[in-house]
Write a protein that holds these residues in place. Structure first.
Motif, PDB file in Angstrom:
ATOM      1  N   UNK A   1      15.419  36.089  19.267  1.00 52.85           N
ATOM      2  CA  UNK A   1      15.482  36.325  20.689  1.00 52.85           C
ATOM      3  C   UNK A   1      14.915  37.715  20.986  1.00 52.85           C
ATOM      4  N   UNK A   2      14.008  37.821  21.938  1.00 54.71           N
ATOM      5  CA  UNK A   2      13.433  39.133  22.262  1.00 54.71           C
ATOM      6  C   UNK A   2      14.388  39.973  23.107  1.00 54.71           C
ATOM      7  N   UNK A   3      14.146  41.271  23.117  1.00 57.59           N
ATOM      8  CA  UNK A   3      14.932  42.188  23.933  1.00 57.59           C
ATOM      9  C   UNK A   3      14.647  41.938  25.407  1.00 57.59           C
ATOM     10  N   UNK A   4      15.579  42.351  26.240  1.00 57.78           N
ATOM     11  CA  UNK A   4      15.389  42.230  27.688  1.00 57.78           C
ATOM     12  C   UNK A   4      14.544  43.384  28.190  1.00 57.78           C
ATOM     13  N   UNK A   5      13.647  43.076  29.123  1.00 53.19           N
ATOM     14  CA  UNK A   5      12.765  44.073  29.724  1.00 53.19           C
ATOM     15  C   UNK A   5      13.089  44.210  31.198  1.00 53.19           C
ATOM     16  N   UNK A   6      12.687  45.305  31.774  1.00 54.08           N
ATOM     17  CA  UNK A   6      12.992  45.582  33.165  1.00 54.08           C
ATOM     18  C   UNK A   6      12.194  44.688  34.107  1.00 54.08           C
ATOM     19  N   UNK A   7      12.859  44.214  35.125  1.00 52.77           N
ATOM     20  CA  UNK A   7      12.182  43.436  36.162  1.00 52.77           C
ATOM     21  C   UNK A   7      11.444  44.362  37.129  1.00 52.77           C
ATOM     22  N   UNK A   8      11.621  45.669  36.971  1.00 53.17           N
ATOM     23  CA  UNK A   8      10.972  46.644  37.840  1.00 53.17           C
ATOM     24  C   UNK A   8       9.620  47.107  37.307  1.00 53.17           C
ATOM     25  N   UNK A   9       9.180  46.568  36.166  1.00 54.71           N
ATOM     26  CA  UNK A   9       7.868  46.930  35.639  1.00 54.71           C
ATOM     27  C   UNK A   9       6.798  46.529  36.637  1.00 54.71           C
ATOM     28  N   UNK A  10       5.883  47.445  36.974  1.00 56.41           N
ATOM     29  CA  UNK A  10       4.817  47.112  37.916  1.00 56.41           C
ATOM     30  C   UNK A  10       3.852  46.076  37.320  1.00 56.41           C
ATOM     31  N   UNK A  60      23.321  43.421  25.041  1.00 52.88           N
ATOM     32  CA  UNK A  60      22.349  42.629  24.276  1.00 52.88           C
ATOM     33  C   UNK A  60      21.275  43.515  23.657  1.00 52.88           C
ATOM     34  N   UNK A  61      20.749  44.453  24.429  1.00 53.85           N
ATOM     35  CA  UNK A  61      19.642  45.292  23.954  1.00 53.85           C
ATOM     36  C   UNK A  61      20.042  46.278  22.877  1.00 53.85           C
ATOM     37  N   UNK A  62      21.297  46.723  22.864  1.00 54.29           N
ATOM     38  CA  UNK A  62      21.723  47.758  21.925  1.00 54.29           C
ATOM     39  C   UNK A  62      21.575  47.304  20.469  1.00 54.29           C
ATOM     40  N   UNK A  63      21.479  46.022  20.226  1.00 51.08           N
ATOM     41  CA  UNK A  63      21.362  45.503  18.861  1.00 51.08           C
ATOM     42  C   UNK A  63      19.932  45.586  18.315  1.00 51.08           C
ATOM     43  N   UNK A  64      18.954  45.861  19.165  1.00 48.70           N
ATOM     44  CA  UNK A  64      17.559  45.846  18.721  1.00 48.70           C
ATOM     45  C   UNK A  64      17.170  47.153  18.045  1.00 48.70           C
ATOM     46  N   UNK A  65      16.493  47.020  16.916  1.00 48.96           N
ATOM     47  CA  UNK A  65      16.018  48.181  16.164  1.00 48.96           C
ATOM     48  C   UNK A  65      14.622  48.603  16.615  1.00 48.96           C
ATOM     49  N   UNK A  66      13.930  47.704  17.288  1.00 53.26           N
ATOM     50  CA  UNK A  66      12.615  48.033  17.843  1.00 53.26           C
ATOM     51  C   UNK A  66      12.543  47.449  19.246  1.00 53.26           C
ATOM     52  N   UNK A  67      11.635  47.987  20.029  1.00 52.73           N
ATOM     53  CA  UNK A  67      11.530  47.567  21.418  1.00 52.73           C
ATOM     54  C   UNK A  67      10.085  47.733  21.858  1.00 52.73           C
ATOM     55  N   UNK A  68       9.511  46.679  22.358  1.00 51.91           N
ATOM     56  CA  UNK A  68       8.134  46.719  22.854  1.00 51.91           C
ATOM     57  C   UNK A  68       8.149  47.140  24.318  1.00 51.91           C
ATOM     58  N   UNK A  69       7.541  48.265  24.618  1.00 52.21           N
ATOM     59  CA  UNK A  69       7.485  48.755  25.987  1.00 52.21           C
ATOM     60  C   UNK A  69       6.420  47.964  26.739  1.00 52.21           C
ATOM     61  N   UNK A  70       6.844  47.297  27.812  1.00 50.95           N
ATOM     62  CA  UNK A  70       5.910  46.481  28.595  1.00 50.95           C
ATOM     63  C   UNK A  70       5.525  47.125  29.920  1.00 50.95           C
ATOM     64  N   UNK A  71       6.083  48.283  30.193  1.00 54.23           N
ATOM     65  CA  UNK A  71       5.747  48.963  31.435  1.00 54.23           C
ATOM     66  C   UNK A  71       6.539  50.240  31.594  1.00 54.23           C
ATOM     67  N   UNK A  76      12.398  53.842  31.480  1.00 58.04           N
ATOM     68  CA  UNK A  76      13.637  54.238  32.145  1.00 58.04           C
ATOM     69  C   UNK A  76      14.796  53.458  31.534  1.00 58.04           C
ATOM     70  N   UNK A  77      14.593  52.159  31.317  1.00 58.11           N
ATOM     71  CA  UNK A  77      15.622  51.308  30.713  1.00 58.11           C
ATOM     72  C   UNK A  77      15.989  51.808  29.316  1.00 58.11           C
ATOM     73  N   UNK A  78      15.007  52.194  28.522  1.00 55.09           N
ATOM     74  CA  UNK A  78      15.262  52.717  27.175  1.00 55.09           C
ATOM     75  C   UNK A  78      16.101  53.991  27.269  1.00 55.09           C
ATOM     76  N   UNK A  79      15.682  54.906  28.122  1.00 58.21           N
ATOM     77  CA  UNK A  79      16.414  56.174  28.251  1.00 58.21           C
ATOM     78  C   UNK A  79      17.856  55.919  28.677  1.00 58.21           C
ATOM     79  N   UNK A  80      18.050  55.078  29.682  1.00 58.97           N
ATOM     80  CA  UNK A  80      19.403  54.827  30.167  1.00 58.97           C
ATOM     81  C   UNK A  80      20.258  54.104  29.133  1.00 58.97           C
TER      82      UNK A  80
END
Length: 186
Positions: A1-10, A60-71, A76-80
């Motif tokens: 299952x992939x990590x959740x990404x922000x719906x606010x990405x432009x 859910x996201x805290x379990x991921x060891x890597x994260x693909x930045x899509x925007x 902001x989501x990573x920092x928070x």
């Protein structure tokens, strides 16, 4: 299952460049429902903002060891997400709700590194602010996000009780992307 990404990405154009949206360096400047002063635009309505979204995805996201930045909003989501982890460490000792509010508000405004600083743990994902003005604006924006996140997190973790919820505190040992804002040994 992939990590959740922000719906606010432009949205992106054909070349992959983001269309619209304001950024500081490459971090999105998103509307936030807050009463704290800062450069973030005021969110309108009852819709979720980036802080609500991050808290919803945190467990859910805290379990991921890597994260693909899509925007830029993902940054902001990573920092928070990392900041929420730091807050939960403070709440781990089980302070009363009022003490927790004070501790997290102190944490929110205490000294911290921003992208480009040598102590910032995720410099590979963030651009260094290009000018002193951008640095100041980024620091104000991150402070504003930290203050509002702290306030909301206390309400989420404590609810109407005077003890923190074990369903939040159990995540204190998890390290999103194996990173921590406080650095090693802190």
């Amino acid at each position: 299952m992939p990590a959740y990404h922000s719906s606010f990405n432009p949205e992106k154009d054909d070349t992959g460049k983001e269309i619209g949206g304001r950024c500081i360096a490459n971090m999105a400047l998103l509307p936030v429902k807050t009463s704290f002063r800062g450069p973030a635009p005021k969110a309108t309505g009852d819709d979720n903002d980036i802080i609500d979204e991050t808290m919803g995805f945190f467990k859910a996201n805290v379990f991921f060891k890597s994260y693909e930045v899509k925007g830029s909003a993902d940054r902001v989501l990573i920092y928070l997400t990392l900041y929420i982890s730091e807050c939960l460490k403070k709440l781990q000792k089980g302070p009363k709700k009022r003490d927790a509010e004070k501790q997290l508000q102190t944490l929110a405004v205490s000294g911290f590194d921003i992208p480009g600083d040598s102590g910032f743990p995720l410099n590979e994902f963030y651009a260094k602010p290009s000018s002193r003005g951008d640095q100041d604006q980024m620091r104000q924006y991150i402070t504003q996000l930290r203050q509002e996140t702290s306030l909301r997190l206390v309400e989420k973790v404590y609810g109407s009780d005077d003890q923190p919820s074990k369903w939040w505190i159990c995540f204190t040992k998890k390290k999103f992307m194996d990173k921590s804002l406080s650095g090693p040994g802190k």
